[in-house]
Scaffold this active site. Structure first.
Site, PDB file in Angstrom:
ATOM      1  N   ARG A   1       0.821  -1.222   0.000  1.00 55.16           N
ATOM      2  CA  ARG A   1       0.000   0.000   0.000  1.00 55.16           C
ATOM      3  C   ARG A   1       0.856   1.274   0.000  1.00 55.16           C
ATOM      4  NH1 ARG A   1      -2.613  -3.704  -0.517  1.00 55.16           N
ATOM      5  NH2 ARG A   1      -4.648  -4.249   0.331  1.00 55.16           N
TER       6      ARG A   1
ATOM      7  N   SER B   1     -10.158   0.697   4.302  1.00 51.99           N
ATOM      8  CA  SER B   1      -9.318   0.314   5.439  1.00 51.99           C
ATOM      9  C   SER B   1      -8.617   1.544   5.997  1.00 51.99           C
ATOM     10  CB  SER B   1      -8.253  -0.697   5.014  1.00 51.99           C
ATOM     11  OG  SER B   1      -8.859  -1.894   4.619  1.00 51.99           O
TER      12      SER B   1
ATOM     13  N   GLU C   1      -3.206   3.750   6.815  1.00 51.54           N
ATOM     14  CA  GLU C   1      -3.331   3.531   5.362  1.00 51.54           C
ATOM     15  C   GLU C   1      -4.010   4.730   4.701  1.00 51.54           C
ATOM     16  OE1 GLU C   1      -4.731  -0.192   3.622  1.00 51.54           O
ATOM     17  OE2 GLU C   1      -5.919   0.933   2.180  1.00 51.54           O
TER      18      GLU C   1
END
Ligand code: EPU
Length: 313
Positions: A173, A222, A292
């Site tokens: 990510r 998320s 994130e």
């Protein structure tokens, strides 16, 4: 003091909006205004914008589809740029596809399938734009952008060109763009295959996500990345925060790593939830949750709490 907004409006062809509300442009529907939102008309206008912000020392942020993004309640100082979905030409040859960064992620599978190409099934689970997804190496359990991105076209104040994907140093990510660079097109390397099977995998993935992730309310997806060998959702639930509400923001009762906006949530509410979870998980498990969601804009250092350490830049 120069009126930098006027200068940019005069120099950069495209759409401009002062004090543009950003909440409606984000998936979670939170955040204050951008001083100036600019949608450049074409690559030359983008180049002019990049030169102008450098000359005027005005900060520049790129907003993709507003997925995976939390904008500060105080908004974003300087320019926020939003690329049109058709800024530059697309191209297709053999198993290679070049698409615009401002295009929605859906464009990837629609074009791939039309050409008999597969390998992009994971993209069913990724909202936003292709540029945004590339800039953070978005992915799901069945794949991530780095599996299919071969080259990226970058625009800077000094010119534009394609660079190898390796230059972006993709991680879990994450990706690293050169300072001041904007992704304008993405070149994908795909493979010929069974399109019906590819569609079936995507359907299955969508159904699984609908059953486990809360998309009935605005959310940015998320919140934290999964720590090695663990799941952020499991950890947040284990410290008793699943369903915990602050203001109009709540750790979703359906999935504890998702924040839902129940109506009028503020970024401050979300940050309070994040700091609470981070603190409790560290205390109880000795694990530091990494953010994130991309935090964008004028957050006060106090407001960020421990998250300030993660997003010091
Ligand atoms: N879990 C709990 N409690 C919860 C939520 C989850 O115990 O409240 C447990 C689940 O039982 C499961 C594990 O945690 O054992 C993992 O949960 P899940 O299968 O829902 O997947 P995830 O790891 O939370 C990841 C991606 C998602 C992606 C899904 C499916 C990350 C941080 N998230 O979620 O990506 O959609 O897998 O591929 O890697 C995103 O990045 O925004 C995103 C939505």
């Amino acid at each position: 003091m120069t009126d930098w907004r006027l200068e940019i409006e005069q120099r950069v062809r495209g759409e401009h909006q002062r004090d543009a509300p950003l909440a409606p442009r984000t998936a979670v529907r939170i955040g204050g205004p951008a001083d100036l939102l600019v949608k450049p008309a074409d690559p030359d206008a983008l180049a002019e914008l990049l030169r102008a912000v450098r000359e005027l020392s005005v900060p520049l942020n790129v907003l993709g589809g507003g997925a995976n993004t939390l904008v500060a309640d105080a908004g974003v100082r300087g320019v926020v740029v939003r690329l049109p979905p058709d800024l530059a030409p697309e191209a297709a040859a053999g198993e290679t596809l070049v698409l615009c960064a401002g295009a929605p992620t859906t464009r990837l599978w629609i074009r791939a399938h039309a050409l008999g190409l597969v390998g992009i099934e994971f993209v069913a689970g990724i909202p936003g734009t292709l540029g945004g997804a590339t800039a953070m190496n978005a992915g799901t359990r069945i794949g991530e952008m780095k599996d299919v991105v071969r080259r990226v076209e970058l625009a800077t104040a000094d010119g534009a060109g394609f660079v190898d994907a390796a230059a972006l140093r993709f991680g879990y990510r994450s990706a690293t763009l050169p300072p001041g660079a904007v992704v304008t097109r993405v070149e994908f390397s795909l493979r010929r295959g069974d399109v019906a099977e590819s569609e079936r995998i995507m359907q299955e993935d969508r159904a699984r996500r609908r059953a486990t992730q809360p998309y009935d309310r605005p959310t940015f997806g998320s919140t934290f990345t999964n720590p090695p060998g663990e799941y952020a959702g499991r950890l947040i639930e284990a410290v008793g925060l699943k369903g915990h509400r602050i203001g109009d923001a709540v750790w979703s009762p359906m999935h504890a790593n998702f924040v839902s906006n129940l109506g009028r949530a503020r970024a401050a509410d979300v940050l309070a939830l994040m700091n609470l979870a981070r603190g409790r998980v560290r205390e109880r498990f000795g694990i530091v949750l990494e953010t994130e969601v991309r935090l964008v804009g004028a957050f006060a250092p106090g407001e960020l709490g421990e998250l300030g350490l993660v997003h010091a830049a």
